[in-house]
Design a protein around this motif. Sequence first.
Motif, PDB file in Angstrom:
ATOM      1  N   LEU A   1       0.868  -1.175   0.000  1.00 32.48           N
ATOM      2  CA  LEU A   1       0.000   0.000   0.000  1.00 32.48           C
ATOM      3  C   LEU A   1       0.904   1.224   0.000  1.00 32.48           C
ATOM      4  CD1 LEU A   1      -2.885   1.145   0.122  1.00 32.48           C
ATOM      5  CD2 LEU A   1      -2.711   1.124   2.618  1.00 32.48           C
ATOM      6  N   ALA A   2       1.049   1.862  -1.175  1.00 35.90           N
ATOM      7  CA  ALA A   2       2.013   2.954  -1.342  1.00 35.90           C
ATOM      8  C   ALA A   2       1.361   4.308  -1.063  1.00 35.90           C
ATOM      9  CB  ALA A   2       2.586   2.937  -2.755  1.00 35.90           C
ATOM     10  N   PRO A   3       2.148   5.325  -0.615  1.00 39.21           N
ATOM     11  CA  PRO A   3       1.606   6.675  -0.425  1.00 39.21           C
ATOM     12  C   PRO A   3       1.217   7.285  -1.765  1.00 39.21           C
ATOM     13  CG  PRO A   3       4.003   6.687  -0.163  1.00 39.21           C
ATOM     14  CD  PRO A   3       3.591   5.252  -0.281  1.00 39.21           C
ATOM     15  N   ILE A   4       0.257   8.213  -1.727  1.00 39.26           N
ATOM     16  CA  ILE A   4      -0.199   8.885  -2.949  1.00 39.26           C
ATOM     17  C   ILE A   4       0.007  10.389  -2.787  1.00 39.26           C
ATOM     18  CG2 ILE A   4      -1.864   7.087  -3.558  1.00 39.26           C
ATOM     19  CD1 ILE A   4      -4.069   8.823  -2.395  1.00 39.26           C
ATOM     20  N   ASN A   5       0.094  11.082  -3.937  1.00 39.96           N
ATOM     21  CA  ASN A   5       0.314  12.534  -3.935  1.00 39.96           C
ATOM     22  C   ASN A   5      -0.831  13.257  -3.229  1.00 39.96           C
ATOM     23  OD1 ASN A   5       2.624  12.041  -5.401  1.00 39.96           O
ATOM     24  ND2 ASN A   5       1.690  12.510  -7.378  1.00 39.96           N
ATOM     25  N   ALA A   6      -0.490  14.383  -2.559  1.00 31.24           N
ATOM     26  CA  ALA A   6      -1.503  15.166  -1.834  1.00 31.24           C
ATOM     27  C   ALA A   6      -1.280  16.656  -2.110  1.00 31.24           C
ATOM     28  CB  ALA A   6      -1.421  14.889  -0.328  1.00 31.24           C
TER      29      ALA A   6
ATOM     30  N   GLN B   1      11.629  -1.922   5.984  1.00 35.04           N
ATOM     31  CA  GLN B   1      12.896  -2.637   6.002  1.00 35.04           C
ATOM     32  C   GLN B   1      12.965  -3.659   7.125  1.00 35.04           C
ATOM     33  OE1 GLN B   1      15.693   0.603   6.456  1.00 35.04           O
ATOM     34  NE2 GLN B   1      15.674   0.453   8.683  1.00 35.04           N
ATOM     35  N   THR B   2      13.702  -4.741   6.813  1.00 35.85           N
ATOM     36  CA  THR B   2      14.100  -5.743   7.805  1.00 35.85           C
ATOM     37  C   THR B   2      15.618  -5.715   7.847  1.00 35.85           C
ATOM     38  OG1 THR B   2      14.260  -7.540   6.208  1.00 35.85           O
ATOM     39  CG2 THR B   2      12.087  -7.136   7.210  1.00 35.85           C
ATOM     40  N   ILE B   3      16.203  -6.604   8.639  1.00 35.32           N
ATOM     41  CA  ILE B   3      17.660  -6.652   8.684  1.00 35.32           C
ATOM     42  C   ILE B   3      18.235  -7.230   7.409  1.00 35.32           C
ATOM     43  CG2 ILE B   3      17.740  -6.778  11.202  1.00 35.32           C
ATOM     44  CD1 ILE B   3      18.203  -9.809  10.895  1.00 35.32           C
ATOM     45  N   VAL B   4      17.345  -7.791   6.524  1.00 32.37           N
ATOM     46  CA  VAL B   4      17.810  -8.444   5.298  1.00 32.37           C
ATOM     47  C   VAL B   4      17.659  -7.537   4.087  1.00 32.37           C
ATOM     48  CG1 VAL B   4      17.512 -10.439   3.771  1.00 32.37           C
ATOM     49  CG2 VAL B   4      17.266 -10.712   6.247  1.00 32.37           C
ATOM     50  N   ASP B   5      16.490  -6.930   3.915  1.00 33.55           N
ATOM     51  CA  ASP B   5      16.257  -6.124   2.725  1.00 33.55           C
ATOM     52  C   ASP B   5      15.260  -5.015   3.039  1.00 33.55           C
ATOM     53  OD1 ASP B   5      13.988  -7.630   3.017  1.00 33.55           O
ATOM     54  OD2 ASP B   5      13.706  -7.975   0.876  1.00 33.55           O
ATOM     55  N   ASN B   6      14.910  -4.244   2.012  1.00 29.61           N
ATOM     56  CA  ASN B   6      13.948  -3.156   2.192  1.00 29.61           C
ATOM     57  C   ASN B   6      13.245  -2.884   0.880  1.00 29.61           C
ATOM     58  OD1 ASN B   6      15.298  -0.792   0.685  1.00 29.61           O
ATOM     59  ND2 ASN B   6      16.930  -1.575   2.022  1.00 29.61           N
ATOM     60  N   SER B   7      12.133  -2.126   0.989  1.00 33.43           N
ATOM     61  CA  SER B   7      11.375  -1.729  -0.189  1.00 33.43           C
ATOM     62  C   SER B   7      10.849  -0.317   0.056  1.00 33.43           C
ATOM     63  CB  SER B   7      10.219  -2.692  -0.435  1.00 33.43           C
ATOM     64  OG  SER B   7       9.474  -2.301  -1.572  1.00 33.43           O
ATOM     65  N   SER B   8      10.835   0.513  -1.000  1.00 26.47           N
ATOM     66  CA  SER B   8      10.457   1.919  -0.836  1.00 26.47           C
ATOM     67  C   SER B   8       9.408   2.329  -1.839  1.00 26.47           C
ATOM     68  CB  SER B   8      11.688   2.833  -0.993  1.00 26.47           C
ATOM     69  OG  SER B   8      12.645   2.547  -0.016  1.00 26.47           O
ATOM     70  N   ALA B   9       8.627   3.367  -1.475  1.00 28.04           N
ATOM     71  CA  ALA B   9       7.665   4.004  -2.379  1.00 28.04           C
ATOM     72  C   ALA B   9       7.574   5.468  -1.983  1.00 28.04           C
ATOM     73  CB  ALA B   9       6.305   3.331  -2.286  1.00 28.04           C
ATOM     74  N   SER B  10       7.326   6.349  -2.969  1.00 30.40           N
ATOM     75  CA  SER B  10       7.347   7.788  -2.731  1.00 30.40           C
ATOM     76  C   SER B  10       6.095   8.466  -3.241  1.00 30.40           C
ATOM     77  CB  SER B  10       8.578   8.427  -3.395  1.00 30.40           C
ATOM     78  OG  SER B  10       9.765   7.883  -2.896  1.00 30.40           O
ATOM     79  N   ALA B  11       5.806   9.660  -2.680  1.00 32.24           N
ATOM     80  CA  ALA B  11       4.704  10.508  -3.139  1.00 32.24           C
ATOM     81  C   ALA B  11       5.075  11.953  -2.859  1.00 32.24           C
ATOM     82  CB  ALA B  11       3.400  10.132  -2.433  1.00 32.24           C
ATOM     83  N   ASP B  12       4.449  12.866  -3.607  1.00 30.89           N
ATOM     84  CA  ASP B  12       4.737  14.288  -3.470  1.00 30.89           C
ATOM     85  C   ASP B  12       3.618  14.992  -2.712  1.00 30.89           C
ATOM     86  OD1 ASP B  12       7.172  14.261  -4.860  1.00 30.89           O
ATOM     87  OD2 ASP B  12       6.114  14.256  -6.771  1.00 30.89           O
ATOM     88  N   LEU B  13       4.036  15.926  -1.803  1.00 32.67           N
ATOM     89  CA  LEU B  13       3.077  16.753  -1.077  1.00 32.67           C
ATOM     90  C   LEU B  13       3.217  18.181  -1.572  1.00 32.67           C
ATOM     91  CD1 LEU B  13       1.004  17.224   1.204  1.00 32.67           C
ATOM     92  CD2 LEU B  13       2.947  17.638   2.742  1.00 32.67           C
TER      93      LEU B  13
END
Length: 986
Positions: free
Chosen positions: A477-482, A554-566
Amino acid sequence: MKMWLLFSLLVIISFKTCLSEFTWHRRYGHGVSEEDKGFGPIFEEQPINTIYPEESPEGKVSLNCRARASPFPVYKWRMNNGDIDLTSDRYSMVGGNLVINNPDKQKDAGIYYCLASNNYGMVRSTEATLSFGYDLSYRWLLNEFPVFITMDKRRFVSQTNGNLYIANVEASDKGNYSCFVSSPSITKSVFSKFIPLIPLPERTTKPYPADIVVQFKDVYALMGQNVTLECFALGNPVPDIRWRKVLEPMPSTAEISTSGAVLKIFNIQLEDEGIYECEAENNRGKDKHQARIYVQAFPEWVEHINDTEVDIGSDLYWPCVATGKPIPTIRWLKNGYSYHRGELRLYDVTFENAGMYQCIAENTHGAIYANAELKILALAPTFEMNPMKKKILAAKGGRVIIECKPKAAPKPTFLWSKGTERLVNSSRILIWEDGSLEINNITRSDGGVYTCFVENNKGKANSTGTLVITDPTRIILAPINADITVGENATMQCAASFDPALDLTFVWSFNGYVIDFNKENIHYQRNFMLDSNGELLIRNAQLKHAGRYTCTAQTIVDNSSASADLVVRGPPGPPGGLRIEDIRATSVALTWSRGSDNHSPISKYTIQTKTILSDDWKDAKTDPPIIEGNMEAARAVDLIPWMEYEFRVVATNTLGIGEPSIPSNKIKTDGAAPNVAPSDVGGGGGSNRELTITWAPLSREYHYGNNFGYIVAFKPFDGEEWKKVTVTNPDTGRYVHKDETMRPSTAFQVKVKAFNNKGDGPYSLTAVIHSAQDAPSEAPTAVGVKVLSSSEISVHWEHVVEKIVESYQIRYWASHDKEAAAHRVQVASQEYSARLENLLPDTQYFVEVRACNSAGCGPPSDMIETFTKKAPPSQPPRIISSVRSGSRYIITWDHVVALSNESTVTGYKVLYRPDGQHDGKLYSTHKHSIEVPIPRDGEYVVEVRAHSDGGDGVVSQVKISGASILSPCLLGFLLPALGILVYLEF
């Protein structure tokens, strides 16, 4: 006086020196084992340039040298490249410090450095110059010590040559002058013979233009030094001095002295180099002088060497880079001896390369040293200090790097295996040059036991670890622009899936920087109520919160990212690039560049100004009156001429007024002739044969130009021709005209106008005033004196007939004082008497009275002789009882006997008052007792004092109340039995 000594250095290179250097390399070159914990010398304190005052009472000078090393270092000192004989009585060592006893300029002036060595090598300190001399300070005496000349706009003492300059000699400058020279380094000073100065009357009033007589020369300065420039001009009126840097702004660290004659630039920088100008101006003319400041720089490190360990047989590039002006050259020392010039590269190093190295960067201004130890390593591979991790985690589909970092010299070869299978490079597997193993696109089958094998010519070793594969972390569930307005809230959602055996955390970053929720909890909050959810709440958003937000799961093994603009909409940002051009007397042109509109169009701009008259920014009148949002230029109008201004620009949109631009540099509008006349013109009075003219000085904002002053015009009331005088002090509001032919109380018409270097302003309204009247010519008559007490007398007199009397002055003095020390009391003209207080008891006084007005006082009356009475009794009455009798108290006290030098007691005064108050009922009696009523409420105080012709004596008191109390006499019988402590106040 600073004394500079220049020494020539002679370096003799001989076979002996070369052989000695070879011996050092043989002595210090060695390899390093794993157990080796020693190290070569590292300087912690080095000698510095020193000026020794030739007449210093200390009788010794110390040059410091201290290094840390293991084992402890041995120190040697050299002077002008020759060894110092430390067995001589002239030298002693305190640790590594060299102490020179009874320094001698001929023997000891020179260049010194120290050598610190142990079995790891030797290092040489920076060179330090020992010179002999003084720092001098100049002052001037007037007539006698310690009356020193105070420097101001008219008088200046140059610290360059010691001369005293007086811009415009006045009659008050008459006297004998002596030059006083001192040195802060020793407690000694000298002064010259006194030189007489006798001003010539015709020269002190003659005006002449500014003429600069103290001129600074071209200056060469080192970056970081303080630079002082002197500029002083003669002239009448006294010239004003202004400084500027030609075609560039003045340095921010520049300070100008109160008199304007000295410009100091602190911590000068390379960008401060340039041409500096001093301008002196008065209303008769101006003079200018220019010279250049050249700024150069001592060497400074860009990159320097540090202690280094390298494997035997490897190559070494040791960067050593410095900046300076001129550009420094680089040379190297090894174990204290010359080794190399320029860039240093070593190939296939051996134990002979080990030792203490020094990189020296030097230019014409000096040298800097960087010291480092080079150790050569040779040892078999070992994982003892850095074994492989026993368990390595990696996510399915991801990438892992398994490190293999043994301690080994020379560098070993690397082999990898998984179980019994040897690994080689492929599309997914890569063995790095440093031995690390990289696996990409990880699958479940990659899990297992991995072993790293290493080997060099000294031996072999291996280390093993297990790779465990986990489920990957994914944003679900990624953040969305606001898009919001300033002050509103925004929510950024974020949820992720992950391996259940691991812990998941969420990290939020804003424009690439991690948000610290502890420090920024006012605006940023996390929602911890939802599992596997990292939702971010932004409260009361401001313009600064607009940007890109990134959620990282993130965990101690890997991570995942998502971005949005405000997007945050709000008032405009500050305009930029503000420039001031076309400066005139009452207007300037401004240009600027458009700032951010923060997502709402700019509707208008406002120009604001600030002057020395106020710390507040005020809206300026502009042309055009309304500056629309699409404009980037306008004119500020209705400004004050010859006023220093700062400007800034503010943008406005529908969401509010934005932040102002950065203020402009200060500018001064052009000058103009004054257009305001002085007010409150009047005057009159003063001393005999004087005409006093007064007015309200114009405030600074109405000066409009340099060389501001006033023109005062006056004439007899019925006269035809106006007499005019010039007053050059802009702060004065008074002029006194003296004329021995002027008749008293003559009517005059007067008017005043202002002027500056641009012209004259309008005259004020004409006022009518009168010249000073004559002082009274009559003396008061029938003067008499009445003695009131030991410290007071009353003086009375009859008025004089003259009507010009404004007051009466009573002069009095004791017979043991001189008449010149007489006290004076002034009373209004309608008074017939005056009371003189605080006199000495039993003392003869002389008294006289004069009639006075603004022109002075008339002749004295006949002198009256009188004596004050003896002092009142010094002993207080001793209260012996306070007895209640019916509705009254009877207070009794002992009789007071006056001393021989005191007035005889004539009675007693009794004050009956409520406790805590000063007023009450006063009784007088010749008896030794008195009856007072019993207080109805609270306590009362009864005060008793003796009275005499000399006044009232010292007070005794007792407190009484409505409650029953015992008399002191009765208490004397009862207290021993009752054991009670009672206080009676005296």
